[in-house]
Design an enzyme around this catalytic site. Structure first.
Site, short mmCIF file in Angstrom:
data_model
loop_
_atom_site.label_atom_id
_atom_site.label_comp_id
_atom_site.label_asym_id
_atom_site.label_seq_id
_atom_site.Cartn_x
_atom_site.Cartn_y
_atom_site.Cartn_z
N MET A 193 -5.27 -6.85 8.64
CA MET A 193 -4.66 -5.58 9.19
C MET A 193 -5.63 -4.57 9.62
O MET A 193 -6.88 -4.68 9.14
CB MET A 193 -3.48 -4.88 8.52
CG MET A 193 -2.34 -6.10 8.14
SD MET A 193 -1.54 -6.34 10.09
CE MET A 193 -0.52 -7.61 9.60
N HIS B 170 -15.50 -9.45 2.38
CA HIS B 170 -14.48 -10.81 2.94
C HIS B 170 -14.78 -11.97 2.18
O HIS B 170 -13.78 -12.52 1.50
CB HIS B 170 -14.72 -10.61 4.50
CG HIS B 170 -13.62 -11.42 4.95
ND1 HIS B 170 -13.86 -12.86 5.14
CD2 HIS B 170 -12.24 -11.24 5.38
CE1 HIS B 170 -12.98 -13.33 5.76
NE2 HIS B 170 -11.74 -12.32 6.00
N ARG C 8 -2.68 3.26 8.59
CA ARG C 8 -3.09 1.87 8.17
C ARG C 8 -1.84 1.00 7.88
O ARG C 8 -0.63 1.45 7.92
CB ARG C 8 -3.68 2.04 6.78
CG ARG C 8 -4.91 2.74 6.56
CD ARG C 8 -5.21 3.02 4.98
NE ARG C 8 -5.96 4.14 4.89
CZ ARG C 8 -7.35 3.98 4.63
NH1 ARG C 8 -8.04 3.10 4.39
NH2 ARG C 8 -8.05 4.88 4.34
N LYS D 214 1.09 -1.12 0.08
CA LYS D 214 0.06 -0.15 -0.03
C LYS D 214 0.75 1.28 0.12
O LYS D 214 0.90 2.18 -0.80
CB LYS D 214 -0.90 0.10 1.21
CG LYS D 214 -2.08 0.78 1.39
CD LYS D 214 -2.81 0.83 2.41
CE LYS D 214 -3.73 -0.21 2.39
NZ LYS D 214 -4.46 -0.64 3.78
N TYR E 282 11.17 -34.97 -21.59
CA TYR E 282 9.72 -35.04 -21.54
C TYR E 282 9.19 -35.40 -20.07
O TYR E 282 9.91 -36.33 -19.30
CB TYR E 282 9.03 -35.72 -22.72
CG TYR E 282 8.97 -37.09 -22.70
CD1 TYR E 282 8.04 -37.96 -21.76
CD2 TYR E 282 9.98 -37.74 -23.05
CE1 TYR E 282 8.14 -39.19 -21.68
CE2 TYR E 282 10.30 -39.15 -22.89
CZ TYR E 282 9.08 -39.82 -22.52
OH TYR E 282 9.40 -41.24 -22.43
N CYS F 213 7.91 -40.56 -16.02
CA CYS F 213 6.51 -41.12 -16.32
C CYS F 213 5.64 -41.14 -14.94
O CYS F 213 4.64 -41.70 -14.92
CB CYS F 213 6.38 -42.07 -17.26
SG CYS F 213 7.06 -43.55 -16.51
N SER G 72 13.20 -43.89 -19.09
CA SER G 72 11.84 -43.21 -18.30
C SER G 72 11.89 -43.37 -16.95
O SER G 72 11.56 -44.60 -16.40
CB SER G 72 10.75 -43.83 -19.10
OG SER G 72 9.41 -43.08 -18.59
N GLY H 299 -8.39 -7.72 5.20
CA GLY H 299 -8.98 -7.79 6.56
C GLY H 299 -8.19 -8.26 7.71
O GLY H 299 -8.52 -8.38 8.94
N ARG I 93 -3.59 -1.05 -6.58
CA ARG I 93 -2.94 -2.24 -6.60
C ARG I 93 -3.39 -3.22 -7.66
O ARG I 93 -4.46 -3.07 -8.36
CB ARG I 93 -3.20 -3.17 -5.07
CG ARG I 93 -4.39 -3.43 -4.89
CD ARG I 93 -4.69 -3.99 -3.50
NE ARG I 93 -6.13 -4.19 -3.30
CZ ARG I 93 -6.81 -4.61 -2.13
NH1 ARG I 93 -5.66 -5.11 -1.17
NH2 ARG I 93 -7.99 -4.69 -1.87
#
Lengths: 869, 869
Positions: A104, A443, A93, A22, A838, A818, A751, A102, A326
């Site tokens: 703080m 909230h 704040r 903030k 992969y 795999c 694999s 909510g 924000r």
């Protein structure tokens, strides 16, 4: 001595660590010359300094800096703090690095006392406003600093009153304050300020904050900054108000402002969900100039931040003030749409787009929905679609009850009037959240979206009685344990249990995943063997099949019977069983090749021990003997001889392939015959990849391979046809990792079977580990279940050795993963650091795996660049 | 062109590769100016050249060299080969690098033909001698070259005959030769010679030679040399003879010549065991000068070779000739005694002494003997004690039968008139060998000593009928399958089965093992927990106890009952069980510490899963419930909940220690209390080493350790006493090897549990692997059973990583190996290459382990020296 406070124009948005989100954003806006009330930020460092002491107290140097900053504000505003005819009022704040809604606490109107309230009354010419502000300060101070609920004070009177009446009210507020807190409401403004700062600092360690941090994985040692800002008043007059606005729709991602406002109100009134706000479009009519300025600023901020913004603003007597900006929270759908749009708009790069998509988003996007047939007559209530997805569960009316029911393994839907931070834990275990009150930014809505829990808010036709644990709607009542179905995307709530349907990938998500594929270094394959699953894997973007488990093909009744005959009979009846099974398998492989065409498919030869195909029970064995026309004594004896003390470590995989070579030979013949036939019919070249499981020594692989190659060559001879083929090995025995250089000489591919490799590296049986794994993760003996997230130190180290040795020995060796963790993003980011080509996972995990592969490749190339610098 | 033949004075003893053992030693003796008949050696290279060709034939250059060498011999001897009045006669013998008794073939008197036999007769004045020699040549030539048994010719007449009579005999011999071989006996001496050389070359690949090489691990590609030497004749006159002599007693090692001789005989007569020779001491009386010269030469050779020599000699008309010297074969007792004596005599170093002792020797020395009570009345026969040790088994009369019976798992004793090379395989599977005929140097005796098989020869009172498969002695008969007991040290054979007794370490062996300890880098500890086994371990030279398995202490009836109560009951009854078991364990540990004093003892906390203490059967569980006064349903339910799919990978070791911490705490309390008490009573400082098994993560070790330390500190507090202690970890989970650096930070010691580590690294269950391990070793998928000989590539690699990381992290970390392979010499020689401080094994394997540690340390320091150069 380090500087501990920063005027807004001294900071910038990058300093979130120091100034909190903030504070940093207020600084940024200030420097963009936007209309931000003056103020300063007390740094997180000051908070950490404070929390670290045994006897918590503000340091002398911090107090000095704060006083200096107040003097600066007094100069800029021509107001004086705590005394005089034009009093400076402040908001205090908290603001940590990560938004913790909510969690703080905020105090408004700080600086009012029995004297300055009169000055405010006089200078604004609005006595009611001045005293209401004072009431609110006393209330908030009690709440935030001393944890005394605001309800103790009753509602602040909104009607016009005489000075004498207000004095009585204030006296009464101060009495309540003194009674409830055991101390007098401080008249000294500096005393108010310093107490408030300490309260903010301390609130970092309150229980709700800790829970939130734990749930969201936020470190405990960051601390919070404190933003101190000159007050502006949305409740000052009829031309005053306050609101929140998003630069894009946070539910859908659609471009265009979106938000809510309330006239004659302060910001807390919206967040608390007490009054239902109006849509932002109303402001365009009510105050068109303000609306224009606001949308212009919002767009400027979005471009500046390269992301959708969530701004808070206040209008004081027709003048707009920006109080916060924000990156806006959003639904997964919106996140995906916005990121993609920003990329096409040229605001962000493909890499940034990929960085902004996360696994949870995709998980939520791919959440189930209800089928179309969901009957409209079972809708009992409709509310605001606050967080998408669909869920079916049993009602709980309190967070406690939700936790309790969840502990018992029930699927829970939390139904409340509204939620508060105390409910966080209960919300996190629920399938869905429903509130009777509040808007899209209440909230419940914000938290549910953050958690990816389906949520419907503002169900005006639902009356919830949390005490009696029941809720009534137009046609009936709901009680604890009743089943309901919640659609967070439509806002509809249904009675009973609806059928859930697999979600389909959204078009824009598919576009993004294609971009991911371009950035990824590893391909994503699917683990599948049925036509349905193979099709699903391809639909989800698989580049092939990394693991087709042939044992899954032996469990249909007729095949199981023949499998048992193969195991239990002798001589020609074994041959009969082999012939039967070969035809069936061949047909399976034909279907697979018909679906896949020339896409690769790695087929694993029989892996489990033979006793898995037999029942344990003597009676059942006798039944099988009868069915197969075999002597029941010999059947029971044979079954007994196959039993194993530790089946996981027994006669299975390649060991079985060597002891009973006819089984692998049958499977190989079926694979090759199918491949030859489909190649011919479809005029393509199928390249079978045959995988031998459980290899631990070089000779057992060679021997099994040679036996397969012999069969293949015979078939080529017989059919006068040929095709290319590969024979490779599963790497799932620790020893295989240690001799990978040898194996690479004779195997066409590797694999990693991470499930067995994890079992053996830890010495854990997946079937038995439930006896201690929960305790182990609870006590953090293990950071998490190693079958879910690859163990990098142990299993990962073996994989590193094996893949590096293998590739060093044979550059062309293809290496895949795999096992279970092949679809786990955390694991993938580690696997990317190995020479692996992969990963292969369940079809439903493929989209996430594609994203994870792209992220991992980008991160890895950044790391590599760093190293190369 | 490489030189292919060497005159004796051109060679030396180090050239065994090139000249064979026999040839090299003849060269050496020649150069020592000993009385060796002249001759030359055809090198092994010539043999290899010969064998490598497709069409076997002697090369032109080899033939040229041979002719050249013969000319040289003719010059030196003033004789001529194949013609003339003074014919040169030769012996042709094979001689490979390694002595292969009876495997290779000899031809004597080569150069005789229908003409030279007359010349020999004339020049020696001994017609019978000349013709007997000719007969022998024809016989041997047929036997060696064409594989025609000598028995076809009948016995060579020993009595005086007229020329005409001899002619008839010779004609007859030549007829038999022609009939049996299909070709004429060659009259050309060079033809005889070249054919003989080819026969020797070819004999390298005969079946018996191959079997011998396989059994003794001799490479197949060495080839044999051929020694060609001027004949001397032990059968020339009454003052002629032949014999073999050892410089020390090959059975006991006692200093002093020892041997046998026969007058008027050729060497083959002794080896074949046809005539029973006289003791060498007889020669001292018969020919004192020859005896003196012989003993002088023998002593010179022993000093020269620094080892006990086995010489062959021939006396021709009173003149001594040396025909062979080699390091004499000997019994393990003798080997040990001789090596030790040579070291004390200053002839060899300690390192050489150690190199000359081998594991088989110790194994044989420590072979069982019969108890003293073996009743003399059961002795049925007495013979020569040819190879020590004692054995009980069932009689087989042929090698075939022995193999067959052994295959069926029976213990076999091979009983024959005499043995021959064809019997080797049958001999190798027998517990003991008994022959009716032959002396201490007969085939049976030599081979049995080499194999370490107990053997009695020359049992004159035993009549063996191999055809009818029976043997008779004075009081009865023996048949196939009858049990007898054989004492190879005393030569006694008993009827029936005697009780075998553990062998005791000989005094000289103990001295040698002490020298080994001085040279070893690793110590040897014992795996033991009972007072009896611990004492045995110390007796065998253990420097401490490396593994005391506490679970072995819970199986006595009263303890088992309480263990079950601990597992099945609840609340105070668990405490009761713990208290009971603690007192019992404490007592065990007191005994251990009383025996060991301050010697280290590593005690492993409970390792197996709890269900190992319960029966599977419901009925038995009900019985237990009754005995413990518990509800039988809950007992059955509890037992069921403890069952595991893969117990090896389940809730055991440290996992159990964490889930049920009270068990480890009980054990630790018992250990520490015992240590404190014994320390006080004996006025010593016991240092308990507590070992936590099955550790795979750093936190599980720390947690278990912390819980132990807490108990220990409480005890110190309570007793106001203290002692030093160590808490370490078993390394038996692959993952533990991979994170050994972390473990070393918190563990005081490491001990490799190779059994579990092998199980997990391979993914083999010891309980189930029997289903495929035999096939695996048979097909050489595995070189051998990895539970017997450490797998160096896989398990060994993990051990290398772990020990190196551990020591790097903490220099003071002690690292041991307490698994099965800790007592295996092959494994020890690998373990020596790791930074391991000690190995720990079963008491009976300790002597061998001590030897192996010394050998490994010497070899390793040699390797290190090489590298450092």
């Amino acid at each position: 001595m380090a500087k501990l406070t920063y005027r807004f124009h001294e900071g910038k948005k990058e300093w979130k660590d120091l100034l909190g989100g903030k504070g940093a954003n207020l600084c940024e806006m200030k420097n963009l010359n936007l209309p931000v009330p003056n103020g300063f930020v007390i740094s997180t460092e000051a908070c950490r300094n404070y929390l670290i002491q045994e006897t918590k107290s503000l340091s002398g140097s911090l107090v000095e800096e704060i006083i200096f900053q107040i003097k600066e504000l007094e100069m800029l505003s021509s107001k004086t703090f705590g005394i005089g005819v034009n009093p400076l009022l402040l908001s205090v704040r908290s603001g940590a690095k990560y938004s913790m809604p909510g969690m703080m606490d905020t105090i408004l109107n700080l600086g009012l006392n029995d004297k300055t309230v009169h000055a405010l009354s006089k200078i604004t010419g609005n006595r009611d406003f001045a005293f209401q502000c004072y009431c609110r300060l006393i209330q908030m101070f009690a709440d935030v600093v001393y944890n005394v609920a605001t309800t103790n004070f009753g509602t602040i009177p909104t009607e016009t009153k005489t000075e004498a009446e207000w004095k009585v009210i204030i006296t009464n507020y101060q009495k309540i304050f003194a009674t409830m807190t055991g101390r007098k409401f401080p008249q000294d403004a500096y005393e108010q300020l310093l107490i408030a700062v300490e309260a903010v600092f301390s609130s970092w360690n309150n229980q709700r904050a800790k829970v939130y941090r734990r749930i969201h994985g936020i470190p405990d040692n960051l601390g919070t900054a404190v933003t101190i800002q000159q007050m502006v008043f949305g409740n000052y007059s009829a031309e005053s108000g306050t609101g929140v606005m998003f630069t894009r729709n946070p539910a859908t991602g659609e471009k265009g402002v979106y938000g809510e406002y309330l006239l004659q109100a302060q910001g807390e009134d919206i967040v608390a969900g007490i009054r239902t706000p109006e849509s932002i479009s109303g402001l365009q009519e009510a105050m068109p100039q303000v609306y224009d300025e606001l949308t212009k600023i919002a767009n400027q901020l979005e471009k500046h931040y390269c992301d959708m913004q969530d701004v808070e603003f206040t209008i004081e007597a027709g003048k707009l003030y920006m109080l916060q900006t924000r990156n806006g929270k959003r639904t997964p759908q919106a996140a995906v749409a916005i990121a993609y749009d920003l990329m096409t708009e040229g605001l962000i790069s493909e890499e940034t787009l990929i960085a902004r998509i996360d696994e949870e988003m995709i998980g939520q996007l791919l959440h189930p929905t209800f089928t179309d047939e969901a009957k409209i007559e079972t809708v009992i209530v409709r509310g605001l679609p606050a967080s998408p997805g669909a869920a079916v569960g049993q009602i709980a009316f309190t967070a406690e009850a939700a936790k309790e029911m969840s502990r018992k393994g029930k699927k829970v839907i939390l139904v409340r009037n509204e939620t508060s931070p105390e409910d966080i834990e209960g919300m996190s275990v629920s399938e869905a959240i429903v509130t009777a009150r509040g808007g899209m930014t209440s909230h419940a809505a914000v938290v549910a979206r953050g958690m990816g829990v389906c949520c419907v808010v503002g169900c005006e036709n639902l009356q919830v009685d949390e005490e009696k644990e029941m809720a009534s709607f137009v046609d009936g009542i709901l009680q604890t344990g009743d089943f309901i179905s919640v659609d967070g995307s439509s806002g509809r709530i249904y009675l009973g249990k609806l059928t859930l349907n697999e979600a389909e990938t959204s078009e824009v998500l598919e576009k993004i995943l294609k971009i991911c594929d371009d950035h990824a270094a590893m391909s994503v394959y699917g683990n599948a063997e049925t036509p349905r699953d193979i099709k699903e894997a391809l639909l989800k973007g698989a580049k092939g099949i990394g693991l087709a488990r042939t044992e899954h093909m032996f469990f249909q009744a007729d095949r199981l019977k023949m499998m048992r005959q193969l195991i239990l009979a002798e001589g020609s009846r074994v041959d009969e069983a082999l012939a039967y099974l070969k035809e069936k398998q061949k047909n399976d492989f034909r279907q697979i090749y018909q679906i896949l065409g020339e896409l690769p498919c790695t087929i694993r030869l029989l892996d489990p021990p033979l006793h898995e195909f037999l029942p344990q029970d003597r009676q059942e064995l006798r039944g099988i003997a009868q069915e197969l026309n075999l002597n029941s004594h010999s059947v029971i004896a044979k079954a007994k001889s196959l039993a194993e003390v530790n089946p996981m470590l027994g006669l299975r995989g390649v060991r079985l392939g060597i002891i009973r070579p006819e089984i692998y030979q049958m499977q190989v013949a079926a694979i090759i015959e199918a491949a030859l036939e489909v190649s011919k019919e479809e005029e393509i070249t199928v390249i079978p990849h045959i995988m031998i499981p459980l290899v631990g020594t070089i000779k057992e692989f060679s021997m099994a391979k040679d036996s397969c190659v012999e069969i293949i060559n015979d078939l080529f001879e017989k059919t006068k046809m040929r095709l290319p083929f590969e024979i490779g090995t599963m790497i799932e025995i620790p020893r295989a990792c240690l001799i990978a250089n040898q194996l690479a000489q004779v195997a066409d591919f590797f694999s990693f079977g991470t499930n067995d490799l994890t079992q053996l590296t830890y010495g854990y049986s997946r079937d038995d580990a439930h006896k201690f794994l929960p305790t182990y993760t609870h006590h953090e003996i293990l950071p998490n279940d190693p079958f879910q997230h690859l163990d990098q130190e142990g299993v990962g180290e073996l994989m590193r050795m094996a893949s590096e040795m293998g590739k060093q020995e044979k550059k062309s060796l293809s290496v895949g993963v795999c096992g279970e963790v092949g679809g786990d993003p955390v694991s993938i980011s580690f696997i990317q650091t190995l020479p692996v080509d992969y990963v292969s996972c369940s079809p439903y995990r493929i989209p996430n795996a594609r994203l994870a592969c792209a992220k991992a490749a980008i991160a890895n190339s950044k790391i590599k660049k760093k190293i190369s610098i």
